[in-house]
Design a protein around this motif. Structure first.
Motif, PDB file in Angstrom:
ATOM      1  N   GLY A  95      25.470 -46.271  -1.177  1.00 33.66           N
ATOM      2  CA  GLY A  95      24.313 -45.382  -1.056  1.00 33.66           C
ATOM      3  C   GLY A  95      24.723 -43.918  -1.105  1.00 33.66           C
ATOM      4  O   GLY A  95      24.096 -43.101  -1.787  1.00 33.66           O
ATOM      5  N   TYR A  96      25.791 -43.574  -0.382  1.00 31.48           N
ATOM      6  CA  TYR A  96      26.286 -42.193  -0.398  1.00 31.48           C
ATOM      7  C   TYR A  96      26.680 -41.773  -1.817  1.00 31.48           C
ATOM      8  O   TYR A  96      26.355 -40.662  -2.276  1.00 31.48           O
ATOM      9  N   LEU A  97      27.397 -42.666  -2.506  1.00 31.68           N
ATOM     10  CA  LEU A  97      27.834 -42.350  -3.869  1.00 31.68           C
ATOM     11  C   LEU A  97      26.640 -42.144  -4.791  1.00 31.68           C
ATOM     12  O   LEU A  97      26.614 -41.212  -5.609  1.00 31.68           O
ATOM     13  N   ALA A  98      25.623 -43.001  -4.649  1.00 31.71           N
ATOM     14  CA  ALA A  98      24.424 -42.871  -5.485  1.00 31.71           C
ATOM     15  C   ALA A  98      23.712 -41.550  -5.210  1.00 31.71           C
ATOM     16  O   ALA A  98      23.240 -40.877  -6.135  1.00 31.71           O
ATOM     17  N   GLU A  99      23.641 -41.148  -3.956  1.00 34.73           N
ATOM     18  CA  GLU A  99      23.008 -39.868  -3.625  1.00 34.73           C
ATOM     19  C   GLU A  99      23.766 -38.695  -4.250  1.00 34.73           C
ATOM     20  O   GLU A  99      23.167 -37.758  -4.781  1.00 34.73           O
ATOM     21  N   LEU A 100      25.094 -38.757  -4.177  1.00 35.15           N
ATOM     22  CA  LEU A 100      25.893 -37.670  -4.753  1.00 35.15           C
ATOM     23  C   LEU A 100      25.737 -37.609  -6.268  1.00 35.15           C
ATOM     24  O   LEU A 100      25.920 -36.554  -6.878  1.00 35.15           O
ATOM     25  N   LEU A 101      25.377 -38.742  -6.874  1.00 32.85           N
ATOM     26  CA  LEU A 101      25.166 -38.795  -8.321  1.00 32.85           C
ATOM     27  C   LEU A 101      23.684 -38.646  -8.685  1.00 32.85           C
ATOM     28  O   LEU A 101      23.296 -38.890  -9.833  1.00 32.85           O
ATOM     29  N   ASP A 102      22.846 -38.243  -7.682  1.00 27.89           N
ATOM     30  CA  ASP A 102      21.408 -38.025  -7.877  1.00 27.89           C
ATOM     31  C   ASP A 102      20.685 -39.272  -8.366  1.00 27.89           C
ATOM     32  O   ASP A 102      19.728 -39.196  -9.127  1.00 27.89           O
ATOM     33  N   ASP A 103      21.148 -40.446  -7.920  1.00 24.46           N
ATOM     34  CA  ASP A 103      20.500 -41.699  -8.276  1.00 24.46           C
ATOM     35  C   ASP A 103      19.795 -42.228  -7.029  1.00 24.46           C
ATOM     36  O   ASP A 103      20.306 -43.109  -6.324  1.00 24.46           O
ATOM     37  N   ALA A 104      18.592 -41.693  -6.769  1.00 24.58           N
ATOM     38  CA  ALA A 104      17.874 -42.021  -5.545  1.00 24.58           C
ATOM     39  C   ALA A 104      17.500 -43.501  -5.474  1.00 24.58           C
ATOM     40  O   ALA A 104      17.557 -44.112  -4.403  1.00 24.58           O
ATOM     41  N   ALA A 105      17.127 -44.080  -6.615  1.00 29.12           N
ATOM     42  CA  ALA A 105      16.698 -45.477  -6.622  1.00 29.12           C
ATOM     43  C   ALA A 105      17.839 -46.399  -6.186  1.00 29.12           C
ATOM     44  O   ALA A 105      17.647 -47.315  -5.366  1.00 29.12           O
ATOM     45  N   SER A 106      19.041 -46.164  -6.724  1.00 30.84           N
ATOM     46  CA  SER A 106      20.187 -46.999  -6.357  1.00 30.84           C
ATOM     47  C   SER A 106      20.562 -46.787  -4.889  1.00 30.84           C
ATOM     48  O   SER A 106      20.966 -47.722  -4.190  1.00 30.84           O
ATOM     49  N   ALA A 107      20.449 -45.543  -4.420  1.00 27.03           N
ATOM     50  CA  ALA A 107      20.760 -45.259  -3.021  1.00 27.03           C
ATOM     51  C   ALA A 107      19.810 -46.008  -2.098  1.00 27.03           C
ATOM     52  O   ALA A 107      20.245 -46.646  -1.124  1.00 27.03           O
ATOM     53  N   LEU A 108      18.509 -45.941  -2.408  1.00 29.42           N
ATOM     54  CA  LEU A 108      17.527 -46.645  -1.583  1.00 29.42           C
ATOM     55  C   LEU A 108      17.768 -48.149  -1.593  1.00 29.42           C
ATOM     56  O   LEU A 108      17.629 -48.823  -0.563  1.00 29.42           O
ATOM     57  N   ASN A 109      18.166 -48.678  -2.729  1.00 30.83           N
ATOM     58  CA  ASN A 109      18.454 -50.104  -2.846  1.00 30.83           C
ATOM     59  C   ASN A 109      19.633 -50.496  -1.942  1.00 30.83           C
ATOM     60  O   ASN A 109      19.599 -51.519  -1.256  1.00 30.83           O
ATOM     61  N   ALA A 110      20.676 -49.641  -1.924  1.00 28.88           N
ATOM     62  CA  ALA A 110      21.841 -49.922  -1.076  1.00 28.88           C
ATOM     63  C   ALA A 110      21.471 -49.865   0.400  1.00 28.88           C
ATOM     64  O   ALA A 110      21.859 -50.738   1.192  1.00 28.88           O
ATOM     65  N   TYR A 111      20.692 -48.846   0.780  1.00 27.31           N
ATOM     66  CA  TYR A 111      20.296 -48.709   2.187  1.00 27.31           C
ATOM     67  C   TYR A 111      19.363 -49.837   2.610  1.00 27.31           C
ATOM     68  O   TYR A 111      19.399 -50.291   3.758  1.00 27.31           O
ATOM     69  N   GLN A 112      18.527 -50.300   1.684  1.00 25.97           N
ATOM     70  CA  GLN A 112      17.622 -51.405   1.995  1.00 25.97           C
ATOM     71  C   GLN A 112      18.409 -52.680   2.310  1.00 25.97           C
ATOM     72  O   GLN A 112      18.035 -53.470   3.182  1.00 25.97           O
ATOM     73  N   GLY A 126      13.278 -39.641   1.155  1.00 23.43           N
ATOM     74  CA  GLY A 126      11.817 -39.546   1.109  1.00 23.43           C
ATOM     75  C   GLY A 126      11.332 -38.108   1.192  1.00 23.43           C
ATOM     76  O   GLY A 126      10.401 -37.698   0.503  1.00 23.43           O
ATOM     77  N   ILE A 127      11.957 -37.316   2.053  1.00 22.61           N
ATOM     78  CA  ILE A 127      11.600 -35.900   2.191  1.00 22.61           C
ATOM     79  C   ILE A 127      11.875 -35.161   0.891  1.00 22.61           C
ATOM     80  O   ILE A 127      11.043 -34.395   0.392  1.00 22.61           O
ATOM     81  N   ASP A 128      13.055 -35.411   0.315  1.00 19.66           N
ATOM     82  CA  ASP A 128      13.436 -34.701  -0.910  1.00 19.66           C
ATOM     83  C   ASP A 128      12.513 -35.030  -2.078  1.00 19.66           C
ATOM     84  O   ASP A 128      12.318 -34.198  -2.967  1.00 19.66           O
ATOM     85  N   HIS A 129      11.971 -36.246  -2.076  1.00 26.71           N
ATOM     86  CA  HIS A 129      11.132 -36.669  -3.193  1.00 26.71           C
ATOM     87  C   HIS A 129       9.651 -36.742  -2.834  1.00 26.71           C
ATOM     88  O   HIS A 129       8.865 -37.375  -3.547  1.00 26.71           O
TER      89      HIS A 129
END
Length: 836
Positions: free
Chosen positions: A694-711, A732-735
């Motif tokens: 999730g952290y890696l996805a966020e750093l790569l601006d891939d919100a969907a993948s990050a949310l999937n990892a956190y889920q 959620g705040i950022d988007h």
């Protein structure tokens, strides 16, 4: 929605709360630590007497909202001890604002600082003096252990790193007692000096094998060309060499710690070809059980003596540095390093396959210290390795200056000035074979150990015993004089006594000067007080008397420690003399072997006396000793293995991953993820893997993948649930995804009441004012001292035109803080609104 960015900020400290015992603390620093027992009881249980040793500098990360600091301030501080508390800047500011810490100037031996003032604190508290007596201790408070705010991990690692480096810089006098202890224990067995082999291998090639990760790649090459060079090996890789069917010509050890035996014991499985070269202070259990040829480095005894013949040195800081020194002294002109990485792999492996370190998995608590490698990339390292790199560079330059070469064949090893990088496959080797054993035999055969060596050692030990006992008697006499030469008022009364003390001091310095210096090393903790690093007031007669007593007590303490060592050494020499007898006193032998846990000597005795008839009872005991030794060699679950397992604890991953994410360290996060793929507890590692993904996805601006990892973390259970929900809320705040923010905060507020105000704000933004009021009310009932939350609740009442509720809330605030301007202003405005 940007107003709510604070909810994912790592500085959420929570409100000040008071538990049922009256302890005040910032809720999110300590949460439920003090729910069941009060802070004093908890600190007593956790730290006991460990925080109250005399003449010790304590470095404590965190203050537990000031409670641990207050706990110490209310205790009697031990003589000569000082305390440095260190907090993150934001926490320290909050603690001061809330009045949870007392200003440092009121306690001259306790400081509470941020990292910004750390250098000043350690200078003013004379940390070097405490390092000198090996008396610096560091602890993490409960808040730092839990690290709910993701600030303490970085601070703690930083402090550990700095303390380790300072320790290295001040280590010349630290640990001398341990080295001398082993030196005296090893006197009976340190018989042949390594100098016998000086220049024996002129112009030849040696390969030094150490335990770094690149050893795995080097071993097939070593085995293929085994007869083309001499092989030096550090003792800790004996297990891997046996597995690779490689027997070294020389095996090295320098570590005085007993745990060195645990990681080196497989060396006893080598044959007669292998020569053991050890420092005079190496682990006694290695030295006194080795059954082949052994050569020692350094001096036999720690005082001026004819036993200290000319010899090679074996300075560290690591065993590899010592082996490199010996290679130079033995005349090798080309020295090839393999497994001498002095850094870790990027995924956290510190040692080669087959080692305990590799068996327990990657090292997860890596610090930020990095070095450049031969491959041009950066790799993590440790302070001991960093120091070894500096020393190895100096050694390599000396060898190159003398016409030799030092080569490292590993792409991933630390790049070191003076050391060439050449891949192993590209190194040209001699065409003829080298017979190291024949060379060694030719040099050593002319130097047979004298029959009377042990008698000579025994005589020298008895001379030392006499000298130390004389110093003890002088110290006791001086202590008695020092006590009696002051009157009842503490004034110096008898100057003749002062002259007697001066005469005793002359005897220390003249008649017993060598042994007096040695005694001082054993009483160093007491003697250091005389340097007076712990106080600066002028001496009074009373203080002079006290310090005089400390001085002579220190001599007495040193003589007691040294006398015990010498007495044990004498008994050991007598036992060695019996081992040479054809009909020894077996009871004496067995007692000594049990005392030293040197069960391997039974087999050695049998090999030297194959024709001696032994009674059935003694034969059975010899069998028992051999079985015991074999069991020790076969035992896998050693203390060393238990100790290093802690560094692969998965709970470390949360802190390290959060730290790397905070600093946007993409590559290091990827390396950490890779290390988890190799962790021994794969199922337990799953949520940590998702967190990093999730952290890696966020750093790569891939919100969907990050949310999937956190889920996936949320679906998996309770581990890292709070971390995942915080990131979901942040995304959620950022988007502008208010639905996800609402769900995340709803869950978070159920996990931790500190999130209730943020949940209430989201409810307010959605227009759900009634539920927002209810949420704020629940929070305020739990944290009645959070005035800011109470103001927000009052304003919500006003917005809903529920003036009675607002007035009740404002009256409560003003009853606690009559001059609180925000409450006064709202109440006045409310009166205006109600009048319209």
């Amino acid at each position: 929605m940007n107003d709510n960015n604070d909810l994912v900020n790592s500085h959420i400290l929570g409100p000040v709360t008071v538990n049922s015992f009256g302890d005040k603390f910032l809720f999110n620093l300590n949460r439920h630590n003090f729910d069941k027992v009060n802070s004093i009881t908890l600190f007593d249980t956790k730290f006991g007497e460990t925080l109250f040793n005399e003449n010790t500098l304590y470095v404590i990360v965190g203050t537990d909202s000031g409670l641990l600091l207050k706990y110490l301030q209310n205790k009697a501080i031990p003589k000569g001890s000082r305390y440095i508390f260190i907090e993150p800047e934001s926490v320290l500011t909050a603690l001061k604002e809330y009045g949870l810490i007392v200003p440092a100037e009121q306690h001259e031996r306790i400081l509470c600082v941020s990292l910004h003032d750390w250098a000043f604190a350690i200078r003013s508290f004379k940390i070097a003096d405490y390092f000198y007596i090996n008396a610096v201790r560091s602890f993490n408070a409960f808040c730092a252990q839990d690290d709910f705010i993701n600030e303490y991990a970085e601070l703690s690692w930083n402090i550990v790193e700095v303390l380790a480096q300072l320790n290295w810089e001040n280590n010349t006098a630290i640990g001398q007692e341990a080295f001398i202890d082993r030196q005296i224990k090893n006197i009976a067995d340190n018989r042949l000096p390594a100098k016998l082999l000086q220049h024996a291998f002129g112009g030849q090639t040696v390969v030094i094998l150490a335990g770094g990760p690149s050893l795995d790649e080097a071993l097939p090459w070593v085995r293929l060309h085994r007869d083309k060079f001499v092989v030096f090996a550090v003792s800790r890789i004996s297990r891997q060499l046996l597995a690779a069917d490689i027997e070294p010509d020389f095996v090295f050890s320098v570590d005085p710690q007993e745990i060195s035996f645990d990681i080196s014991k497989e060396m006893f499985r080598f044959g007669s070809r292998t020569v053991f070269i050890c420092s005079y202070h190496a682990s006694s259990k290695l030295i006194n059980q080795w059954q082949g040829l052994m050569l020692y480095l350094g001096q036999r005894v720690p005082w001026e003596s004819h036993l200290n013949v000319a010899n090679l040195g074996g300075a560290g800081p690591t065993v590899t540095n010592a082996a490199l020194n010996v290679a130079y002294d033995l005349g090798f002109k080309r020295i090839i390093l393999a497994g001498v990485d002095l850094c870790f792999t990027r995924d956290g492996f510190t040692h080669a396959k087959g080692s305990n370190e590799q068996l327990v998995g990657p090292k997860l608590n890596l610090t930020s210290l990095q070095v450049e490698t031969n491959g041009g990339f950066l790799a993590p390292t440790g302070n001991d390795y960093a120091q070894a790199i500096k020393t190895l560079s100096l050694q390599a330059k000396r060898i190159v200056h003398s016409g030799g070469r030092v080569i490292n064949g590993s792409f991933g090893a630390a790049k070191i000035e003076g050391v060439e990088y050449i891949p192993l496959a590209e190194i040209g080797l001699e065409s003829s074979a080298i017979n190291a054993k024949a060379i060694v035999d030719s040099k050593v055969s002319d130097h047979v150990i004298k029959e009377d060596y042990l008698a000579d050692v025994l005589s020298e030990l008895k001379r030392a015993e006499f000298q130390v006992d004389a110093i003890r008697r002088l110290a006791e006499r001086a202590r008695s004089i020092n006590d009696s030469m002051y009157n009842a008022e503490g004034l110096l009364e008898n100057y003749k006594d002062k002259r007697k003390l001066d005469q005793i001091e002359k005897k220390f310095k003249r008649q017993h000067r060598h042994f007096a210096k040695l005694v001082k090393r054993f009483g160093i903790r007491q003697f250091i007080q005389l340097v007076r690093p712990f106080n600066d007031e002028d001496w009074t007669f009373e203080e002079a008397k006290r310090l005089g007593n400390i001085y002579y007590d220190a001599y007495s303490e040193g003589t007691k420690k040294l006398s015990r060592l010498i007495e044990d050494a004498i008994q050991r020499v007598v036992a060695r003399q019996q081992e040479s007898e054809s009909t020894p006193d077996f009871d004496l032998l067995f007692e000594q072997w049990r005392k030293d846990k040197s069960f391997g000597r039974a087999k050695a005795w049998r090999l030297k006396h194959p024709d001696v008839e032994v009674s059935a009872a003694n034969e059975a005991l010899l069998d028992e000793f051999e079985r015991e030794f074999q069991e020790v060699l076969d035992r896998k679950d050693t203390r060393h293995l238990s100790r290093i397992k802690s560094r692969s604890n998965l709970t470390i991953v949360r802190q390290r991953a959060g730290l790397l994410f905070k600093h946007k360290k993409l590559e290091e996060l990827q390396d950490l993820l890779l290390s988890l793929d190799k962790h021994e507890q794969q199922q337990a590692a799953e949520p940590y893997r998702f967190l990093i993904q999730g952290y890696l996805a966020e750093l790569l601006d891939d919100a969907a993948s990050a949310l999937n990892a956190y889920q996936k973390i949320i679906e998996g259970g309770e581990v890292l649930l709070e971390d995942a929900l915080i990131r979901i809320a942040r995304i959620g705040i950022d988007h502008e995804d208010i639905h996800n923010v609402h769900l995340a905060l709803d869950c978070l507020s159920k996990l931790n009441p500190v999130y209730l105000p943020f949940y209430a704000e989201i409810q307010r933004l959605q227009g759900d004012m009634i539920n927002a009021i209810d949420t704020y009310s629940v929070y305020v009932s739990q944290f009645p001292s959070d005035t800011l939350a109470q103001i927000k609740l009052a304003m919500l009442y006003v917005d809903c035109k529920s003036y009675d509720g607002a007035e009740m809330m404002l009256d409560f605030i003003l009853s606690e803080k009559p001059d609180y301007q925000a409450a006064i202003d709202i109440k006045q405005q409310m009166l205006v609104n109600r009048g319209q």
